[in-house]
Design a protein around this motif. Sequence first.
Motif, PDB file in Angstrom:
ATOM      1  N   ILE A 254     -37.190  -1.497 -16.324  1.00 49.59           N
ATOM      2  CA  ILE A 254     -36.108  -2.598 -16.071  1.00 49.59           C
ATOM      3  C   ILE A 254     -37.343  -3.428 -15.149  1.00 49.59           C
ATOM      4  CG2 ILE A 254     -34.244  -3.312 -14.779  1.00 49.59           C
ATOM      5  CD1 ILE A 254     -32.900  -0.568 -15.678  1.00 49.59           C
ATOM      6  N   VAL A 255     -37.239  -4.479 -15.296  1.00 46.61           N
ATOM      7  CA  VAL A 255     -37.888  -5.546 -14.530  1.00 46.61           C
ATOM      8  C   VAL A 255     -36.833  -6.680 -13.983  1.00 46.61           C
ATOM      9  CG1 VAL A 255     -39.991  -7.416 -14.531  1.00 46.61           C
ATOM     10  CG2 VAL A 255     -40.245  -5.253 -15.960  1.00 46.61           C
ATOM     11  N   ALA A 256     -37.059  -6.710 -12.625  1.00 45.84           N
ATOM     12  CA  ALA A 256     -36.225  -7.770 -11.956  1.00 45.84           C
ATOM     13  C   ALA A 256     -37.234  -8.476 -10.822  1.00 45.84           C
ATOM     14  CB  ALA A 256     -35.078  -7.130 -11.287  1.00 45.84           C
ATOM     15  N   GLU A 257     -36.543  -9.546 -10.200  1.00 40.98           N
ATOM     16  CA  GLU A 257     -37.187 -10.219  -9.380  1.00 40.98           C
ATOM     17  C   GLU A 257     -37.796  -9.550  -8.002  1.00 40.98           C
ATOM     18  OE1 GLU A 257     -34.238 -10.875 -10.420  1.00 40.98           O
ATOM     19  OE2 GLU A 257     -34.200 -12.692 -11.286  1.00 40.98           O
ATOM     20  N   LYS A 261     -33.886  -4.791  -6.477  1.00 38.25           N
ATOM     21  CA  LYS A 261     -32.844  -5.467  -7.589  1.00 38.25           C
ATOM     22  C   LYS A 261     -32.875  -4.444  -8.712  1.00 38.25           C
ATOM     23  CE  LYS A 261     -29.876  -7.911  -9.511  1.00 38.25           C
ATOM     24  NZ  LYS A 261     -28.417  -7.872  -9.168  1.00 38.25           N
ATOM     25  N   ALA A 262     -34.119  -4.094  -9.299  1.00 35.26           N
ATOM     26  CA  ALA A 262     -34.361  -3.426 -10.500  1.00 35.26           C
ATOM     27  C   ALA A 262     -33.837  -1.999 -10.106  1.00 35.26           C
ATOM     28  CB  ALA A 262     -35.783  -3.319 -10.736  1.00 35.26           C
ATOM     29  N   ARG A 263     -34.250  -1.304  -9.274  1.00 35.90           N
ATOM     30  CA  ARG A 263     -33.435  -0.100  -8.923  1.00 35.90           C
ATOM     31  C   ARG A 263     -31.873  -0.013  -8.742  1.00 35.90           C
ATOM     32  NH1 ARG A 263     -37.570   3.985  -7.524  1.00 35.90           N
ATOM     33  NH2 ARG A 263     -36.110   4.947  -6.197  1.00 35.90           N
ATOM     34  N   PRO A 282     -39.438   6.457 -13.447  1.00 36.97           N
ATOM     35  CA  PRO A 282     -39.295   5.106 -14.405  1.00 36.97           C
ATOM     36  C   PRO A 282     -39.956   4.086 -13.987  1.00 36.97           C
ATOM     37  CG  PRO A 282     -37.278   5.566 -13.187  1.00 36.97           C
ATOM     38  CD  PRO A 282     -38.088   6.717 -12.765  1.00 36.97           C
ATOM     39  N   TRP A 283     -40.289   3.137 -14.848  1.00 36.07           N
ATOM     40  CA  TRP A 283     -40.942   1.658 -14.365  1.00 36.07           C
ATOM     41  C   TRP A 283     -39.444   0.610 -14.247  1.00 36.07           C
ATOM     42  CZ3 TRP A 283     -45.051   0.720 -18.672  1.00 36.07           C
ATOM     43  CH2 TRP A 283     -45.955   1.676 -18.456  1.00 36.07           C
ATOM     44  N   TYR A 284     -39.066   1.045 -12.982  1.00 39.56           N
ATOM     45  CA  TYR A 284     -37.910   0.039 -12.370  1.00 39.56           C
ATOM     46  C   TYR A 284     -38.475  -0.746 -11.332  1.00 39.56           C
ATOM     47  CZ  TYR A 284     -34.440   3.194 -15.067  1.00 39.56           C
ATOM     48  OH  TYR A 284     -33.873   3.717 -16.029  1.00 39.56           O
ATOM     49  N   GLY A 285     -38.772  -1.952 -11.838  1.00 39.32           N
ATOM     50  CA  GLY A 285     -39.428  -2.804 -10.495  1.00 39.32           C
ATOM     51  C   GLY A 285     -39.780  -4.167 -10.750  1.00 39.32           C
ATOM     52  N   ASP A 286     -40.365  -4.756  -9.705  1.00 38.39           N
ATOM     53  CA  ASP A 286     -40.648  -6.032  -9.940  1.00 38.39           C
ATOM     54  C   ASP A 286     -41.902  -6.269 -11.009  1.00 38.39           C
ATOM     55  OD1 ASP A 286     -42.943  -5.590  -8.366  1.00 38.39           O
ATOM     56  OD2 ASP A 286     -42.225  -6.625  -6.832  1.00 38.39           O
ATOM     57  N   PRO A 287     -42.220  -7.360 -11.595  1.00 41.66           N
ATOM     58  CA  PRO A 287     -43.508  -7.739 -12.316  1.00 41.66           C
ATOM     59  C   PRO A 287     -44.638  -7.134 -11.797  1.00 41.66           C
ATOM     60  CG  PRO A 287     -41.989  -9.643 -12.430  1.00 41.66           C
ATOM     61  CD  PRO A 287     -41.556  -8.857 -11.328  1.00 41.66           C
ATOM     62  N   GLU A 288     -44.817  -7.214 -10.725  1.00 39.97           N
ATOM     63  CA  GLU A 288     -46.140  -6.680 -10.134  1.00 39.97           C
ATOM     64  C   GLU A 288     -46.383  -5.064 -10.328  1.00 39.97           C
ATOM     65  OE1 GLU A 288     -49.060  -6.791  -6.043  1.00 39.97           O
ATOM     66  OE2 GLU A 288     -46.888  -7.760  -6.212  1.00 39.97           O
TER      67      GLU A 288
END
Length: 346
Positions: A254-257, A261-263, A282-288
Amino acid sequence: MTPPPNPSDVETATRVPNSRHSSPPAQSQRTVPEFGIFFRLNDTEADPVRQYHDGLDLISYAEELGLSTAWITSHHFRSDKGTIASPLVFLAAASQRTSRIKLGAGVVVITLENPIRVAEDAVIADALSNGRLQLGLGSGLEDWAFGPFGVDWDDRLRVYAHKVARLRSVLNGDDLGGGRTLYPPAGNLRQRLWRVASDPAHAEEIGRVGDNLLLRSSKALTFEGNLARHSEAIDAFRSHAGPHQRIAASRTVIVAETVAKARELAGQHAIDLHLKHGNGEPWYGDPELVRDRLRHDPELDHVDEVLLQVAPAKLTLAQWKASLALTVSEVLEPVRKEGREYARIS
């Protein structure tokens, strides 16, 4: 599925050599895997009809973003793992809203089905999609679903092996009795059979008979243990597979700003469940954060497709779309433009 993509419109041109026991391929041989989505309509409190329409909308959006494949899960009755009991019917509908994206059934629980009927439904769905169907097969994960179908849970692996062999025979056009064969003929759908495995011996058998491999994690292993087992399974599969046979793995994204926010979108329960089931963070995070995870993933240099999912989190259609848009524009496109070398498994 495993800890089993985003946007590549580019077909994998060269096959990556075996994983752990191979020397690294030359830079000219390196390819970025295709990316797609893997999703389950798993909100048992939502209106199922609304979920089906949202799922079709999501597949259309994934195609707009340039993703390669859309896979859906299959579960019977009221399961919190998914609410599509007839994936081939659903994918036939999706085929009429799309023109390019490959459509994957992940998976048909063939243990509970008649192989001839599965073949008939599959060839019609494939014809309607102009040859885009990917037919995944599995033995089933929910023991409580078996009783109504009159199949003994403890006998499922034997039944599964028998029915897979029967389906393969039907798709090959073998005589089904009295000179009758599958109609319309399956064409090359036989080469688009996928089976789920994590065990190296099972992966070897899948490679040997000409099927494709969907990697799955074991809940009994840690994330590191699953990576090691996948490495062995990839080697076993590749050592017997032909050049057209493929491997797909999944990652939870999940990608968020922002990371927070993603978590928040995922929820702590989904994060804990992902870790508990041997899938790692899990890859819950910002784009970086997600770009960094993608760059350093030790498995993705050895698979042909990466399937992006959000489960065990449950997102609305709008949230899924927003995450996918950021994933494509801020994660996948930058990494692909770098032409970077993925980390090796060992």
